[in-house]
Motif scaffolding. Sequence first.
Motif, short mmCIF file in Angstrom:
data_model
loop_
_atom_site.label_atom_id
_atom_site.label_comp_id
_atom_site.label_asym_id
_atom_site.label_seq_id
_atom_site.Cartn_x
_atom_site.Cartn_y
_atom_site.Cartn_z
N LYS A 132 2.74 20.38 -54.20
CA LYS A 132 3.96 19.56 -54.06
C LYS A 132 4.12 19.10 -52.61
CE LYS A 132 5.78 20.61 -58.27
NZ LYS A 132 5.75 19.64 -59.37
N VAL A 172 17.08 22.24 -55.22
CA VAL A 172 15.84 22.25 -56.01
C VAL A 172 14.77 23.02 -55.24
CG1 VAL A 172 14.10 20.81 -57.15
CG2 VAL A 172 16.46 19.98 -56.95
N LYS A 174 10.76 24.33 -55.37
CA LYS A 174 9.52 24.08 -56.09
C LYS A 174 8.39 24.92 -55.52
CE LYS A 174 10.55 19.37 -57.43
NZ LYS A 174 10.09 17.99 -57.59
N VAL A 184 9.57 24.98 -61.01
CA VAL A 184 10.72 24.27 -60.41
C VAL A 184 12.01 24.95 -60.84
CG1 VAL A 184 11.98 22.08 -60.35
CG2 VAL A 184 9.48 22.07 -60.37
N ILE A 186 16.29 24.88 -60.38
CA ILE A 186 17.44 24.12 -59.89
C ILE A 186 18.60 25.11 -59.78
CG2 ILE A 186 18.99 22.18 -60.36
CD1 ILE A 186 16.53 20.77 -61.54
N GLU A 216 13.98 20.78 -52.04
CA GLU A 216 14.16 19.34 -52.20
C GLU A 216 15.60 18.99 -52.49
OE1 GLU A 216 10.59 17.51 -54.30
OE2 GLU A 216 12.24 16.84 -55.55
N ASP A 217 16.04 17.82 -52.05
CA ASP A 217 17.38 17.34 -52.41
C ASP A 217 17.42 17.07 -53.90
OD1 ASP A 217 17.81 17.38 -49.71
OD2 ASP A 217 17.58 15.20 -49.45
N PHE A 218 18.55 17.33 -54.51
CA PHE A 218 18.72 17.10 -55.94
C PHE A 218 18.97 15.62 -56.19
CE2 PHE A 218 21.40 16.68 -59.73
CZ PHE A 218 20.63 17.35 -60.66
N LEU A 219 18.26 15.07 -57.18
CA LEU A 219 18.45 13.67 -57.55
C LEU A 219 19.12 13.62 -58.92
CD1 LEU A 219 14.93 12.27 -56.56
CD2 LEU A 219 17.07 12.08 -55.26
N GLU A 223 15.22 10.29 -66.27
CA GLU A 223 13.78 10.33 -65.95
C GLU A 223 12.95 9.46 -66.88
OE1 GLU A 223 12.22 14.37 -65.11
OE2 GLU A 223 14.32 14.96 -65.08
N LYS A 245 12.03 17.41 -72.32
CA LYS A 245 11.40 18.65 -71.88
C LYS A 245 12.11 19.91 -72.35
CE LYS A 245 8.91 17.35 -67.68
NZ LYS A 245 9.37 16.16 -66.98
N ILE A 313 9.68 11.91 -58.68
CA ILE A 313 9.94 13.35 -58.79
C ILE A 313 8.62 14.10 -58.59
CG2 ILE A 313 10.46 15.18 -60.46
CD1 ILE A 313 13.02 14.06 -60.26
N GLU A 314 7.57 13.57 -59.18
CA GLU A 314 6.26 14.23 -59.03
C GLU A 314 5.15 13.26 -59.40
OE1 GLU A 314 5.29 17.23 -61.93
OE2 GLU A 314 6.07 16.04 -63.57
P1 AMP Z 1 8.41 18.73 -61.63
O1 AMP Z 1 7.55 19.87 -62.07
O2 AMP Z 1 8.35 18.40 -60.18
O3 AMP Z 1 8.26 17.53 -62.55
O4 AMP Z 1 9.90 19.18 -61.96
C1 AMP Z 1 10.28 19.58 -63.28
C2 AMP Z 1 11.61 19.00 -63.63
O5 AMP Z 1 12.60 19.45 -62.68
C3 AMP Z 1 11.66 17.48 -63.54
O6 AMP Z 1 11.22 16.86 -64.70
C4 AMP Z 1 13.14 17.25 -63.30
O7 AMP Z 1 13.86 17.31 -64.51
C5 AMP Z 1 13.53 18.42 -62.44
N1 AMP Z 1 13.49 18.04 -61.03
C6 AMP Z 1 12.45 18.15 -60.18
N2 AMP Z 1 12.76 17.70 -58.94
C7 AMP Z 1 14.05 17.31 -58.99
C8 AMP Z 1 14.96 16.75 -58.04
N3 AMP Z 1 14.61 16.55 -56.78
N4 AMP Z 1 16.20 16.45 -58.48
C9 AMP Z 1 16.57 16.68 -59.76
N5 AMP Z 1 15.77 17.21 -60.69
C10 AMP Z 1 14.52 17.53 -60.34
#
Ligand code: AMP
Length: 459
Positions: A132, A172, A174, A184, A186, A216-219, A223, A245, A313-314
């Motif tokens: 990440k 957040v 990770k 991940v 939250i 990470e900052d929350f968004l 999605e 998911k 996000i990724e």
């Molecule tokens: P990732 O494995 O990075 O895809 O994260 C898994 C899930 O966590 C994502 O599909 C989002 O629903 C949530 N997520 C990850 N990063 C953030 C973020 N910065 N803000 C809000 N939700 C996040």
Amino acid sequence: MSHKYNVPHLYQRSTNFATHYTKHFMNILLLGGGGREHALSWKLSQSPLCKELFIAPGNGGTSQCGTNLPFSVTDFEAIKATCIRETIDLIVVGPEDPLVAGIVDFLKAQPELPNLMIIGPSAEAAQLEGSKAYAKAFMQRHGIPTAGYREFTKESLLQGIEYLRTCALPIVLKADGLAAGKGVLICSTHDEAINEFTEMISHQKFGAASAKVVVEDFLDGIELSVFALTDGKDYVLLPEAKDYKRIGEGDTGLNTGGMGAISPVPFADETFMQKIITKIVEPTIKGLQAEALDYKGFVFFGLIKVGDEPMVIEYNCRMGDPETEVVIPRIQSDLVEILVATAKQKLHGITIEHDPGFAATIMAVSGGYPGDYKKGAAINGLQQTLPENTLLFHAGTAQRGDEVVTAGGRVLCVTSLDTSLNAAIKNSKEVLSGIDYEGKYFRSDIGYEFSPLSPGGGT
Ligand code: AMP
Ligand code: GLY
């Protein structure tokens, strides 16, 4: 660079590969054994260019499309031996583990395999998914919109805790490395964030993957998943998708590998897709080129729409699952031709035709998933005649004598294509209702934000 996203109803140009390479029949090896790989093997096996298809390890469904081979996706020696023995021309890597572990570099280094075409990035480029922190730094270098972040390790644990106290909620966290989709967290309070952060770094909550943690900052937004195939210079966009998911209806409960998906995504209109192309896809492809990263394969952009703006996000260095089960059935072009063009760095000028209608897939899982669940339950109803435009993809299934039995958390999914999202969802649910095994569960509200169908009756 040419961009090739076309809104579906305009997407009618035909593909002409004749000028790009001489056609010949190919032996293909696909690595993986989930629903994604059943959808890919279903599509690959339809190509007139496909001579023989092998799938390792495959599942109870891929065996209908080709020959399953009983070795793991990370058994590099077995993969190499198969490529030599079966004179494989094209290898397609489904999941991330072998990519991050360096399968592409390994195969390229084999003098016995000088002409093997490989779909997947090098180990270094696969760090876009495998780390990440690597992905965040890449996005920063190339001005790609993403959440603000900091990274910490054991050496900076105390600075990390101090930093967490100053963060806006939720926070957040990770795990830097691959953690099977679980890395991940939250956190809704500072105390929770500090505890989890300490667990991750000091007590290896996610093993070596959380030796480094990205904060990470929350968004806040909705999605979607966008997919490209790149040859390292050019790219083609595939249809976009939205996956679901969480295990529970209304997006509640624990995260899973994915309980269903739809494509196209109703809110991803032409204006929004154009922003994604200009602000995210093109800077990413240019970034790969500028950094001389060897990338010939799928790029999965995990995006979030915040206000009217897309943010990353990724990244994943492979196709999504279950997104593939809606994306691939919508593609009308020959996938083998497109993959060959990708491997030969000849994507320039290539377009993809796809069905302008909707696809919906609903995943049936084992009772208890994503926690503990039983395997080995006989699956009944697989022989039913499927309606036209409906496909059944196996995920965690296995053949046991004459029976197909459950062999994983996500068992199988049903994809339907129709002119409306409602009809596609309804058809998939009807087929799933005719399939039975002990502990069957599925979400009956896939696509709920965009469809008036009422949830209920998911078991
Ligand atoms: P990732 O494995 O990075 O895809 O994260 C898994 C899930 O966590 C994502 O599909 C989002 O629903 C949530 N997520 C990850 N990063 C953030 C973020 N910065 N803000 C809000 N939700 C996040
Ligand atoms: N469906 C999300 C993923 O494949 O990572």
